[in-house]
Motif scaffolding. Structure first.
Motif, short mmCIF file in Angstrom:
data_model
loop_
_atom_site.label_atom_id
_atom_site.label_comp_id
_atom_site.label_asym_id
_atom_site.label_seq_id
_atom_site.Cartn_x
_atom_site.Cartn_y
_atom_site.Cartn_z
N MET A 63 0.89 -1.25 -0.05
CA MET A 63 0.01 -0.12 0.11
C MET A 63 0.82 1.15 -0.06
O MET A 63 0.34 2.28 -0.52
CB MET A 63 -0.84 0.12 1.18
N MET A 64 1.89 1.34 0.65
CA MET A 64 2.80 2.43 0.82
C MET A 64 3.44 2.89 -0.57
O MET A 64 3.60 3.81 -1.10
CB MET A 64 4.16 2.11 1.71
N ILE A 65 3.79 1.57 -1.56
CA ILE A 65 4.39 1.66 -2.71
C ILE A 65 3.20 2.40 -3.60
O ILE A 65 3.28 3.39 -4.52
CB ILE A 65 4.88 0.36 -3.30
N ILE A 66 2.12 1.97 -3.64
CA ILE A 66 0.76 2.44 -4.48
C ILE A 66 0.74 3.74 -3.89
O ILE A 66 0.38 4.61 -5.20
CB ILE A 66 -0.35 1.46 -4.17
N VAL A 67 0.75 4.17 -2.58
CA VAL A 67 0.49 5.75 -2.42
C VAL A 67 1.59 6.69 -2.74
O VAL A 67 1.19 7.97 -3.34
CB VAL A 67 0.20 5.63 -0.75
N ALA A 68 2.75 6.06 -2.59
CA ALA A 68 3.88 6.85 -3.04
C ALA A 68 3.88 7.29 -4.62
O ALA A 68 4.36 8.49 -4.80
CB ALA A 68 5.23 6.18 -2.81
N ILE A 69 3.33 6.40 -5.49
CA ILE A 69 3.50 6.61 -6.93
C ILE A 69 2.09 7.65 -7.15
O ILE A 69 2.33 8.63 -7.97
CB ILE A 69 3.34 5.17 -7.80
N THR A 70 0.95 7.35 -6.56
CA THR A 70 0.05 8.03 -6.81
C THR A 70 -0.02 9.74 -6.41
O THR A 70 -0.57 10.55 -6.72
CB THR A 70 -1.23 7.44 -5.96
N SER A 71 0.80 9.71 -5.15
CA SER A 71 0.87 11.09 -4.66
C SER A 71 1.71 12.15 -5.63
O SER A 71 1.79 13.47 -5.71
CB SER A 71 1.80 11.14 -3.24
#
Length: 427
Positions: A63-71
């Motif tokens: 989830m942290m990887i997905i959020v980092a890219i989305t941000s």
């Protein structure tokens, strides 16, 4: 000769005391405490590794990887300005909109990530409206923890409970989302009652906010499309993972892997940048913590505590559930809910082994108490500390007592609502 049980308890209590005191960073405490358990011969390295819940760690990392890219896309700025314009920049409705946005994002992402993304926008919009930012920040702290209560992936305690007990995304949706939504509306109504005199602005300033262009916040439309597709696919996997026989970590890491594959196929610099945004300090803290609690399980301490808890409540399901709900709420208000939940999970499992037949009320009581209890004080949850430090960086102090004066009675009210819910639904 000192028994291994005594050594395990001494190391665990010392680690807990250091975590609460914040004299040493909790990640260091977790790692050193875990290694001391092995070095002192309390548990072997193989036993220590077997107690690390890799499903919880994998879910968090994914989830942290997905959020980092989305941000990187500007999506969260867009959502905040869109929400402000939808309510015509009226301060009271804006409080509802921003806290609502925080709640929804906290239910689908994790609450620390959510506040990191929404707080800067809150400062920007409230500065343009010339209204006090503090009521908005308090509402977002409370909403982030309530939103985290609503789903399996919203808050680390839920991830840990789901992983340990085999509860899936749909289980949490069916059991905690309804009461979380009710708590959200009750909390926002109380905050509006407390702060309504301060939530005023002028028509000119409202017109300024209405002129902001939300679409201009989207910095990378092609990347946004990819992120949204992967987020929806990942959430779909969370919904069906139980039926497919998959673990939640598989769903999150599949989404993270796919998003990395379709965005930064060979861009080593960007891959390194994304992976650097994973909160490795939190991941290693979890790993150390699982070993510390595992040592208590192996030495029989947890079993003994479970027997005592059943003795206190005479094995009565209702009394045991209420004890867990209120104990976890008060404990989570003053100490980090993650080590507390890590300790209680094997405790409740042992209660089941001792003849407590229906454990469902215990698990939902633990989830509700640990997540909602985090609203009691400024140190009750990681998101609270993050918002307070971001406010301090911008010259606005949220004092410990000032926050507690508003938040603690609200936390008690949400726990009363949860108690009624648990009693009616499960008992």
């Amino acid at each position: 000769m000192v028994s291994s049980t005594t050594v395990a308890v001494v190391i665990f209590v010392a680690a807990y005391a250091l975590i609460i005191s914040e004299k040493v960073h909790r990640t260091i405490v977790g790692i050193v405490g875990a290694m001391l358990m092995i070095l002192a011969g309390v548990i072997t390295q193989d036993q220590a590794i077997s107690h690390i819940d890799f499903n919880t760690l994998g879910l968090l990392i994914g989830m942290m990887i997905i959020v980092a890219i989305t941000s990187e896309t500007g999506l969260f700025n867009f959502l905040a300005i869109w929400a402000a314009k939808k309510v015509k920049a009226q301060p009271i409705k804006l409080l509802l909109a921003l806290s609502g946005l925080t709640m929804v994002c906290s239910a689908l992402l994790d609450n620390v990530t959510t506040v990191l993304l929404t707080v800067p926008i809150t400062f920007s919009i409230t500065a343009q409206l010339k209204v006090d930012v503090i009521p908005y920040l308090i509402s977002q702290i409370l909403a982030s923890n309530i939103g985290g209560t609503a789903t399996l992936i919203g808050d680390p305690p839920n991830i840990m409970i789901g992983s340990a007990v085999g509860l899936n995304f749909m289980d949490f949706l069916a059991n905690t989302t309804g009461i979380a939504v009710l708590c959200f509306f009750v909390v926002d109504a109380i905050l509006i009652l407390i702060y309504h005199k301060e939530l005023k602005t002028t028509p000119d300033l409202q017109a300024q906010v209405m002129r902001l262009n939300a679409k201009k916040q989207i910095a990378n439309p092609p990347l946004l499309k990819k992120c949204l597709v992967v987020i929806f696919l990942t959430i779909f996997l969370f919904v069906v993972h139980g039926y497919l026989g998959l673990q939640t970590a598989t769903a999150a890491l599949s989404g993270a892997g796919l998003l990395l594959l379709i965005t930064y196929t060979r861009d080593e610099h960007m891959i390194a940048k994304v992976l650097s945004k994973v909160e490795w300090t939190a991941i290693f803290f979890f790993a150390g913590l699982f070993v510390l609690v595992g040592a208590l399980v192996e030495t029989g301490v947890i079993n003994m505590l479970a027997a005592e808890a059943i003795k206190v409540t005479s094995g009565n399901e209702t009394a045991t559930a209420m004890l867990i709900l209120w104990m976890s709420a008060f404990a989570s208000a003053f100490i980090d809910n993650i080590p507390f939940v890590a300790t209680l999970i094997p405790l409740i499992q042992d209660m089941g082994a001792m003849g407590l037949s229906n454990l469902d009320p215990m698990w939902w009581s633990l989830a509700l108490g640990a997540c909602l209890g985090g609203n009691g004080t400024l140190i009750g949850a990681s998101a609270n500390v993050v918002v307070a430090s971001m406010a301090a960086q911008r010259g606005r102090q949220i004092s410990f007592l000032g926050f507690m004066k508003v938040a603690f009675p609200i936390m008690i009210l949400t726990v009363i609502l949860s108690s009624v819910y648990v009693l009616i639904r499960y008992l």
